[in-house]
Design a protein around this motif. Structure first.
Motif, PDB file in Angstrom:
ATOM      1  N   PHE A  79     -10.719   0.378  39.540  1.00  0.00           N
ATOM      2  CA  PHE A  79     -11.373  -0.979  39.317  1.00  0.00           C
ATOM      3  C   PHE A  79     -11.578  -1.310  37.598  1.00  0.00           C
ATOM      4  N   PRO A  80     -12.008  -0.075  36.903  1.00  0.00           N
ATOM      5  CA  PRO A  80     -12.359  -0.257  35.653  1.00  0.00           C
ATOM      6  C   PRO A  80     -11.088  -0.593  34.729  1.00  0.00           C
ATOM      7  N   GLN A  81      -9.976   0.147  35.028  1.00  0.00           N
ATOM      8  CA  GLN A  81      -8.689  -0.291  34.278  1.00  0.00           C
ATOM      9  C   GLN A  81      -8.095  -1.528  34.598  1.00  0.00           C
ATOM     10  N   ALA A  82      -8.188  -1.931  35.952  1.00  0.00           N
ATOM     11  CA  ALA A  82      -7.685  -3.060  36.318  1.00  0.00           C
ATOM     12  C   ALA A  82      -8.420  -4.446  36.018  1.00  0.00           C
ATOM     13  N   LEU A  83      -9.746  -4.372  36.066  1.00  0.00           N
ATOM     14  CA  LEU A  83     -10.623  -5.404  36.218  1.00  0.00           C
ATOM     15  C   LEU A  83     -11.674  -5.485  34.933  1.00  0.00           C
ATOM     16  N   TRP A  84     -12.436  -4.497  34.945  1.00  0.00           N
ATOM     17  CA  TRP A  84     -13.685  -4.563  34.229  1.00  0.00           C
ATOM     18  C   TRP A  84     -13.278  -4.308  32.490  1.00  0.00           C
ATOM     19  N   ASP A  85     -12.559  -3.098  32.333  1.00  0.00           N
ATOM     20  CA  ASP A  85     -12.118  -2.942  30.868  1.00  0.00           C
ATOM     21  C   ASP A  85     -11.716  -4.247  30.104  1.00  0.00           C
ATOM     22  N   PRO A  86     -10.720  -4.881  30.715  1.00  0.00           N
ATOM     23  CA  PRO A  86     -10.073  -5.910  30.161  1.00  0.00           C
ATOM     24  C   PRO A  86     -11.196  -7.135  29.828  1.00  0.00           C
ATOM     25  N   LEU A  87     -11.830  -7.144  30.948  1.00  0.00           N
ATOM     26  CA  LEU A  87     -12.907  -8.402  31.078  1.00  0.00           C
ATOM     27  C   LEU A  87     -14.115  -8.211  29.856  1.00  0.00           C
ATOM     28  N   GLU A  88     -14.600  -6.833  29.960  1.00  0.00           N
ATOM     29  CA  GLU A  88     -15.576  -6.513  28.844  1.00  0.00           C
ATOM     30  C   GLU A  88     -14.967  -7.008  27.615  1.00  0.00           C
ATOM     31  N   HIS A  89     -13.674  -6.508  27.287  1.00  0.00           N
ATOM     32  CA  HIS A  89     -13.074  -6.592  25.982  1.00  0.00           C
ATOM     33  C   HIS A  89     -13.034  -8.098  25.677  1.00  0.00           C
ATOM     34  N   ARG A  90     -12.576  -9.010  26.809  1.00  0.00           N
ATOM     35  CA  ARG A  90     -12.472 -10.231  26.424  1.00  0.00           C
ATOM     36  C   ARG A  90     -14.037 -11.068  26.044  1.00  0.00           C
ATOM     37  N   LEU A  91     -14.891 -10.491  27.057  1.00  0.00           N
ATOM     38  CA  LEU A  91     -16.351 -11.009  26.522  1.00  0.00           C
ATOM     39  C   LEU A  91     -16.985 -10.565  25.483  1.00  0.00           C
ATOM     40  N   ALA A  92     -16.531  -9.444  25.016  1.00  0.00           N
ATOM     41  CA  ALA A  92     -17.143  -8.938  23.894  1.00  0.00           C
ATOM     42  C   ALA A  92     -16.461  -9.804  22.604  1.00  0.00           C
ATOM     43  N   GLU A  93     -15.128 -10.371  22.791  1.00  0.00           N
ATOM     44  CA  GLU A  93     -14.757 -11.079  21.818  1.00  0.00           C
ATOM     45  C   GLU A  93     -15.444 -12.592  21.893  1.00  0.00           C
ATOM     46  N   LEU A  94     -16.087 -12.903  22.909  1.00  0.00           N
ATOM     47  CA  LEU A  94     -16.758 -14.233  23.193  1.00  0.00           C
ATOM     48  C   LEU A  94     -18.127 -14.002  22.444  1.00  0.00           C
ATOM     49  N   GLY A  95     -18.455 -12.840  21.975  1.00  0.00           N
ATOM     50  CA  GLY A  95     -19.737 -12.318  21.518  1.00  0.00           C
ATOM     51  C   GLY A  95     -20.693 -11.851  22.290  1.00  0.00           C
ATOM     52  N   VAL A  96     -20.365 -11.649  23.661  1.00  0.00           N
ATOM     53  CA  VAL A  96     -21.150 -10.964  24.743  1.00  0.00           C
ATOM     54  C   VAL A  96     -21.674  -9.531  24.110  1.00  0.00           C
ATOM     55  N   ARG A  97     -22.694  -9.216  24.219  1.00  0.00           N
ATOM     56  CA  ARG A  97     -23.167  -7.661  23.889  1.00  0.00           C
ATOM     57  C   ARG A  97     -23.482  -7.241  25.303  1.00  0.00           C
ATOM     58  N   PHE A  98     -23.388  -5.865  25.530  1.00  0.00           N
ATOM     59  CA  PHE A  98     -23.554  -4.988  26.667  1.00  0.00           C
ATOM     60  C   PHE A  98     -24.378  -3.882  26.342  1.00  0.00           C
ATOM     61  N   ARG A  99     -25.408  -3.783  27.331  1.00  0.00           N
ATOM     62  CA  ARG A  99     -26.367  -2.670  27.226  1.00  0.00           C
ATOM     63  C   ARG A  99     -26.124  -1.895  28.383  1.00  0.00           C
ATOM     64  N   THR A 100     -25.469  -0.880  28.554  1.00  0.00           N
ATOM     65  CA  THR A 100     -25.153  -0.207  30.009  1.00  0.00           C
ATOM     66  C   THR A 100     -25.841   1.183  29.899  1.00  0.00           C
ATOM     67  N   GLY A 101     -26.344   1.631  31.178  1.00  0.00           N
ATOM     68  CA  GLY A 101     -27.466   2.422  31.143  1.00  0.00           C
ATOM     69  C   GLY A 101     -28.390   2.142  30.872  1.00  0.00           C
ATOM     70  N   ALA A 102     -29.031   1.010  31.092  1.00  0.00           N
ATOM     71  CA  ALA A 102     -30.253   0.114  30.519  1.00  0.00           C
ATOM     72  C   ALA A 102     -30.958  -0.455  32.056  1.00  0.00           C
ATOM     73  N   PRO A 103     -31.755   0.421  32.874  1.00  0.00           N
ATOM     74  CA  PRO A 103     -32.256  -0.409  33.678  1.00  0.00           C
ATOM     75  C   PRO A 103     -33.389  -1.178  33.308  1.00  0.00           C
ATOM     76  N   VAL A 104     -33.610  -2.562  33.827  1.00  0.00           N
ATOM     77  CA  VAL A 104     -34.618  -3.435  33.197  1.00  0.00           C
ATOM     78  C   VAL A 104     -35.790  -2.904  34.522  1.00  0.00           C
ATOM     79  N   GLU A 105     -36.841  -2.787  33.705  1.00  0.00           N
ATOM     80  CA  GLU A 105     -38.087  -2.563  34.434  1.00  0.00           C
ATOM     81  C   GLU A 105     -39.118  -3.834  34.803  1.00  0.00           C
ATOM     82  N   GLY A 106     -38.678  -4.841  33.754  1.00  0.00           N
ATOM     83  CA  GLY A 106     -39.615  -5.955  34.025  1.00  0.00           C
ATOM     84  C   GLY A 106     -39.282  -6.964  33.139  1.00  0.00           C
TER      85      GLY A 106
END
Length: 520
Positions: free
Chosen positions: A245-272
């Protein structure tokens, strides 16, 4: 996501759902949105928002994207690096919105490969196939019934035709008013399909919702049958990822969204999520997440347990009624995925995917090296094979060791050569974080909108009032959530596509309504 018919929409009766016209003023600066959850729903929302000049931050509690379809690295006992996931997923051709999302990074969908057929086999021997069926309803169902060993003529004569006709009169959301009070088992019992046909043609699909038929709404079963069989001419053929899944789907999509300016915070559980000082919302991560970040809008796109936790930790969100409804959001029973790296191949004629029925645990068997490049490479180097087993709707108190042993034992009954194979390594995932669509739950289910117009929900647990399910429900809800926010900010939304929202044939719908109201 534009108004033109996408490449994936081949059904001439497929419907487009136009976004609501902008209802609010367009801010001078780009609105800031927090998307809580980096699965399909969250990524669909992030993509739709970012494409309309919105500043998006995606929060994901795991260290990688994909939600329940994420992957993570592991090292096998022979020293080989490998990618583990939560198992097989079918990307049906009528998953219009999901496929449209993936095309953002992979225009040709080269990361997917088709599986032309997937046999269904019953423990007692009968086997059904979906290859060679007409794609157009109702001829697909007619040919299946005429050619399948699971539909013997003597048993077909006992079918309750008026009850069966209800599957031809699906309209969303009306079907929920008629059938949601029943369980899928109640409906199947009333229809009186032949027992083996009931197992192969219905319960195999029912359990793909991770629930026993007795705990699944009959309306969900009817919508599922409409989506995959009687309501769509896309057919039952599906695709699978050609790589993990990461190689086929999510890595390419993450790269594309980053080009659109989306920022990602992984390993970041939202508490509230609380009221902000400078903006409408303040998002708080875990103890090491730093100061609260503030946003103009929030998309809650977590799984059912995550949504329950987040709302419980955010006392200012919504109102009491809405919070109570989310607190009642049920998770489906546990399911087990067992993947084995074996020292010898399975027999050459084994299909890439086999659905099973009549077993107490085993629901399907996948041979990953038939379609996934990483597994194929390992199998070629070692002379072995990579096999994955699924067991759905396990007991709530399921013992992991016992269920693994039971699942393996039943798999060796289906593929006897597994019993002689040596296990190089194995991985097992026992989870219980999918939504449950229990009888009578539809009215209580939350939709995209919330009491706060700048807070929206997305996920496969969210009510959309469209005939969608599983991954497509997640993607569709993400688009609808983004559209709701975009309209508030004077921005154009995205067109959503769906299979027809009612049965394809007006005469058959009329016949079903007549049968429903005819004197008994």
């Amino acid at each position: 996501m534009g108004a033109d018919r996408p490449a994936d929409v081949r059904d001439p009766l497929a419907e487009s759902v136009a976004p609501a016209p902008p209802s609010g003023p367009r801010p001078g600066a780009a609105p800031a949105v927090a998307v809580v959850g980096g699965g399909i729903a969250g990524l669909a929302a992030a993509c739709a928002l970012a494409e309309r000049d919105t500043d998006v931050v995606v929060y994901e509690r795991e260290d990688s994207l994909g939600g329940r379809l994420r992957g993570w690295g592991t090292t096998l006992g022979d020293g080989t690096p490998a990618t583990m996931t939560r198992g097989f997923h079918a990307f049906f051709r009528q998953y219009y919105n999901l496929r449209g999302l993936l095309r953002r990074a992979d225009p040709g969908l080269d990361g997917l490969v088709p599986l032309a057929d997937y046999p269904l086999v019953h423990r007692d021997g009968p086997r059904d196939r979906f290859s060679g069926l007409p794609s157009s309803p109702p001829w697909n169902a007619a040919v299946l019934a005429a050619t399948s060993p699971s539909f013997p003529p003597r048993d077909l004569a006992r079918v309750n035709v008026p009850a069966a006709l209800q599957l031809l009169d699906v309209d969303v959301p009306g079907v929920y008013e008629r059938l949601d009070h029943l369980s899928a088992r109640d409906l199947l019992t009333a229809v009186r399909f032949p027992p083996r046909a009931r197992h192969l043609a219905f319960e195999v699909f029912t359990r793909s919702f991770f629930a026993d038929p007795g705990r699944l709404s009959a309306a969900e079963l009817a919508v599922m049958f409409h989506l995959y069989f009687l309501g769509s001419s896309e057919g039952l053929v599906f695709d699978v990822p050609a790589s993990p899944f990461p190689q086929a789907l999510w890595d390419p999509l993450e790269h594309r969204l980053a080009e659109l300016g989306v920022r990602f915070r992984t390993g970041a559980p939202v508490e509230g999520v609380r009221p902000g000082r400078g903006r409408r919302f303040a998002v708080r991560c875990g103890p090491d997440g730093g100061p609260d970040a503030e946003f103009d809008g929030v998309v809650l796109a977590a799984d059912p347990p995550g949504v329950r936790r987040l709302v419980a930790g955010s006392p200012d969100l919504g109102d009491a009624g809405w919070r109570d409804r989310l607190a009642r959001l049920e998770s489906a029973p546990p399911f087990l995925v067992s993947r084995y790296w074996l020292d010898r191949p399975v027999r050459p004629h084994r299909p890439a995917f086999l659905g099973t029925a009549g077993y107490s645990a085993l629901d399907n068997v996948s041979v990953l090296d038939r379609y996934e490049d990483e597994a194929r490479g390992w199998a070629r180097r070692t002379g072995g094979s990579v096999v994955e087993l699924h067991a759905y709707a396990l007991p709530e108190d399921a013992d992991p060791e016992r269920e693994r042993a039971r699942l393996w034992e039943q798999a060796t009954a289906v593929y006897p050569e597994l019993g002689a194979a040596g296990v190089v390594d194995s991985r097992h995932e026992l989870r219980a974080d999918c939504p449950l669509f229990a009888p009578g739950s539809y009215r209580d289910r939350c939709g995209v909108a919330t009491p706060d117009p700048f807070l929206v929900l997305a996920g496969d647990h969210v009510r959309t009032d469209l005939p969608v399910a599983l991954m497509e429900r997640a993607a569709t809800s993400g688009l609808l959530a983004a559209n709701a926010l975009l309209a508030r900010w004077g921005r154009e939304g995205h067109t959503v596509w769906t299979v027809p929202r009612r049965g394809r044939s007006a005469p058959l719908r009329s016949l079903a309504r007549w049968a429903r109201h005819a004197p008994r």
